[in-house]
Design a protein around this motif. Structure first.
Motif, short mmCIF file in Angstrom:
data_model
loop_
_atom_site.label_atom_id
_atom_site.label_comp_id
_atom_site.label_asym_id
_atom_site.label_seq_id
_atom_site.Cartn_x
_atom_site.Cartn_y
_atom_site.Cartn_z
N THR A 5 31.59 32.55 -25.65
CA THR A 5 32.20 33.53 -24.75
C THR A 5 33.62 33.96 -25.48
O THR A 5 34.10 35.13 -25.57
CB THR A 5 32.76 33.08 -23.19
N LYS A 6 34.23 32.94 -26.00
CA LYS A 6 35.36 33.23 -26.82
C LYS A 6 35.37 34.15 -28.08
O LYS A 6 36.14 34.90 -28.33
CB LYS A 6 35.86 31.77 -27.25
N LEU A 7 34.21 33.81 -28.73
CA LEU A 7 33.86 34.50 -29.85
C LEU A 7 33.78 35.94 -29.46
O LEU A 7 34.27 36.75 -30.37
CB LEU A 7 32.79 33.91 -30.71
N PHE A 8 32.81 36.16 -28.51
CA PHE A 8 32.61 37.54 -28.16
C PHE A 8 34.06 38.26 -27.83
O PHE A 8 34.06 39.38 -28.23
CB PHE A 8 31.68 37.62 -26.78
N GLN A 9 34.83 37.70 -26.97
CA GLN A 9 36.20 38.32 -26.52
C GLN A 9 37.06 38.69 -27.94
O GLN A 9 37.64 39.72 -27.88
CB GLN A 9 36.84 37.29 -25.85
N GLU A 10 37.08 37.56 -28.96
CA GLU A 10 37.79 37.82 -30.02
C GLU A 10 37.40 39.08 -30.90
O GLU A 10 38.03 39.80 -31.35
CB GLU A 10 37.79 36.60 -30.88
N VAL A 11 35.97 39.21 -31.07
CA VAL A 11 35.43 40.23 -31.81
C VAL A 11 35.70 41.46 -31.35
O VAL A 11 36.21 42.50 -31.75
CB VAL A 11 33.84 40.00 -32.14
N GLU A 18 35.53 50.35 -33.60
CA GLU A 18 35.04 50.02 -32.25
C GLU A 18 33.63 49.63 -32.36
O GLU A 18 32.67 50.10 -33.02
CB GLU A 18 35.23 51.69 -31.74
N ILE A 19 33.49 48.84 -31.08
CA ILE A 19 31.98 48.02 -31.21
C ILE A 19 31.59 48.69 -29.63
O ILE A 19 32.28 48.98 -28.70
CB ILE A 19 31.85 46.68 -31.42
N SER A 20 30.07 48.43 -29.44
CA SER A 20 29.49 48.45 -28.11
C SER A 20 29.40 47.13 -27.62
O SER A 20 28.43 46.45 -28.34
CB SER A 20 28.36 49.33 -28.13
N ALA A 27 21.99 42.35 -28.79
CA ALA A 27 21.81 41.85 -29.93
C ALA A 27 21.64 40.17 -29.73
O ALA A 27 20.71 39.39 -30.37
CB ALA A 27 22.52 42.15 -30.97
N GLY A 28 22.59 39.86 -29.39
CA GLY A 28 22.89 38.24 -29.33
C GLY A 28 21.80 37.74 -28.42
O GLY A 28 21.30 36.48 -28.62
#
Length: 515
Positions: A5-11, A18-20, A27-28
């Motif tokens: 969760t933290k990794l997703f938030q940071e990225v 910009e990412i989707s 994908a994960g």
């Protein structure tokens, strides 16, 4: 989970572009599930309708199969009785527009969404039909479509019926039951159950279909999983239709899951003779679990075991090589089991038929004519020029008609390379790379002259098999799916072998270990 969760938030916060978030999270999820087996899947909300169609065989639409032919969206099969069929769409019609949307640049998913929709709504198709000077506009009303599990049943000979079962969605067992009753009323004393290419489906339907041919109360399949609720023995709960009619079951390498339950159960009880190829080897059971936002998880929850005690799962997804590829169950670890009559059968590799029929391989010329759409296109031309043909079982192209086909091919591209030509090309490349080409050039040129094919002579050399394919494609134009199937009866090696076995009582009993 906290790290994820933290990794997703940071990225999501700091990545330079910009990412989707949806694309990234999907994908994960897919990568995580890919470490398990191919049957454990995440089904997002926008794919739920497709999943429902797979399990029920029902959707709102036109009842038509379309595909790409030479870069154009083409009608491949209007399903009899539904909107496309009632509106008079022909196999070979090219769809240019759906309403006002041009579709040739769209992918299969986009086209499917345009054609499907709420039952009762109208859609206008603009089509290009062979022989018509201008495009036609056809208005169709979408309706509730139920894809048949049994697209065909009929009589192969005077006393042998055949039931072609293509899926295990809801009502599959009722369709098989109704087909068997009707065939018996038409004089069938023996039956062929065709499960070739059947990918499987609902476990409950596999149990009920087995029950049609087996006594009430017998064990059909056992499931065993990590959760105790999935450790169950499933028995035949209904009164059968016929436990004595001699039967042959056709299977192929793409017969899987529920199709393997039915064929394996028939084999384990020595109820019928299996004919064809070793089946796929999927002995895993899936269940769906609800997730948030109307999405679902389809997850493998158990393995199934047929009455002899064997599990036919061919690939061990819990063990992978250093490249991450799952391993097949080796022959050395396959265990022997016995059928009711004491015949030896094995686990771990699909269902091996009692009588193996080697799959037929078309010649390169035939494959080229099919892949380049020339068989398909000539059938469309033939249909335009002939208002009717004899019955599909009796229809044959005369030598004169085949000669017309050969003349029609002139100037058309159906060139190809044979395996030996490709091997020779590699040999030439290797010789040049090693700087030996000049020394062997004369021999290579002589070899070229001997092996390089003449595509026009190949058409005549393989006339018989090309005629078979062409006759089936033409019969489909007049009698749809039933026509294609019936036209192949006299050429289908599996069916011919099954008929021979069913007509030879001594051999039939011997195959079942009754002698």
């Amino acid at each position: 989970m906290k790290i994820f969760t933290k990794l997703f938030q940071e990225v999501n916060t700091y990545y330079v572009d910009e990412i989707s978030p949806t694309t990234m999270m999907n994908a994960g999820i897919e990568a995580m599930l890919n470490t398990l087996d191919p049957y454990t899947n995440y089904i997002p909300e926008d794919k739920i309708e497709d999943y429902r169609t797979m399990t029920t065989g029902e959707y709102g639409g036109l009842g038509v199969v379309v595909g790409n032919r030479n870069g154009q969206v083409t009608v491949l099969m209007p399903n009899e009785g539904y909107a496309a069929f009632k509106a008079g769409l022909h196999i070979g019609d090219k769809i240019i527009k759906v309403d006002d949307v041009e579709i040739n640049e769209k992918n299969a998913d986009e086209i499917s969404k345009l054609l499907k929709g709420q039952a009762g709504t109208d859609v206008v198709l603009t089509i290009d039909r062979f022989g018509e000077e201008k495009p036609l506009q056809v208005t169709l009303t979408r309706e509730k479509i139920h894809l048949k599990n049994v697209p065909y049943y009929g009589m192969v000979t005077d006393d042998i019926g055949i039931i072609q079962l293509k899926d295990f969605t809801r009502k599959a067992s009722k369709e098989v039951k109704d087909a068997l009753i009707d065939l018996k009323e038409k004089g069938a004393k023996k039956v062929i159950l065709d499960l070739r290419g059947n990918p499987g489906g609902l476990l409950s339907e596999a149990i009920d279909i087995s029950n049609i041919f087996l006594p009430k109360g017998v064990e059909v399949v056992t499931t065993k999983g990590k959760i105790e609720d999935w450790n169950r023995s499933h028995r035949a709960l209904n009164n059968p239709i016929d436990t004595d009619i001699p039967m042959a079951v056709l299977i192929s390498r793409s017969s899987a899951s529920a199709a393997e339950i039915v064929s394996g159960v028939i084999q384990d009880y020595d109820r019928g003779v299996l004919v064809g190829e070793r089946s796929f080897g999927k002995g895993l059971v899936q269940a769906t679990r609800p997730l948030e936002y109307n999405s679902k998880l389809k997850v493998t929850v158990a393995k199934y075991y047929i009455p002899s005690g064997r599990c036919i799962q061919a690939i061990d997804y819990s063990h992978r090589d250093e490249m991450g590829k799952p391993e097949e169950v080796p022959d050395s670890l396959r265990m022997a089991f016995e059928t009711k009559n004491g015949r030896v059968v094995y686990d771990g590799g699909g269902v091996l038929p009692d009588v193996t029929v080697k799959g037929f391989n078309y010649a390169q010329i035939t494959r080229s004519l099919i892949s380049k759409g020339l068989i398909f296109d000539y059938a469309t031309t033939f249909h335009h020029e002939h208002t009717s043909i004899s019955s599909a079982k009796q229809f044959e192209l005369s030598d004169t008609e085949f000669e017309k086909f050969v003349n029609w091919l002139k100037g058309k591209d159906y060139d190809y390379k044979t395996k030996i030509e490709r091997s020779l090309a590699k040999l030439i490349d290797s010789a040049k790379e090693d700087k030996y080409y000049n020394e062997v050039k004369t021999e290579i040129e002589d070899l070229k002259k001997k092996i390089y094919h003449n595509k026009e002579s190949d058409v005549m050399n393989f006339k018989d098999e090309i005629k078979e394919v062409l006759e089936a494609e033409i019969a489909k134009r007049y009698y749809l799916e039933a026509g294609e199937i019936e036209a192949s009866f006299d050429d289908d090696e599996d069916i011919k072998e099954a008929v021979e076995i069913l007509n030879n009582d001594a051999r039939y009993k011997k195959e079942l270990g009754q002698n």
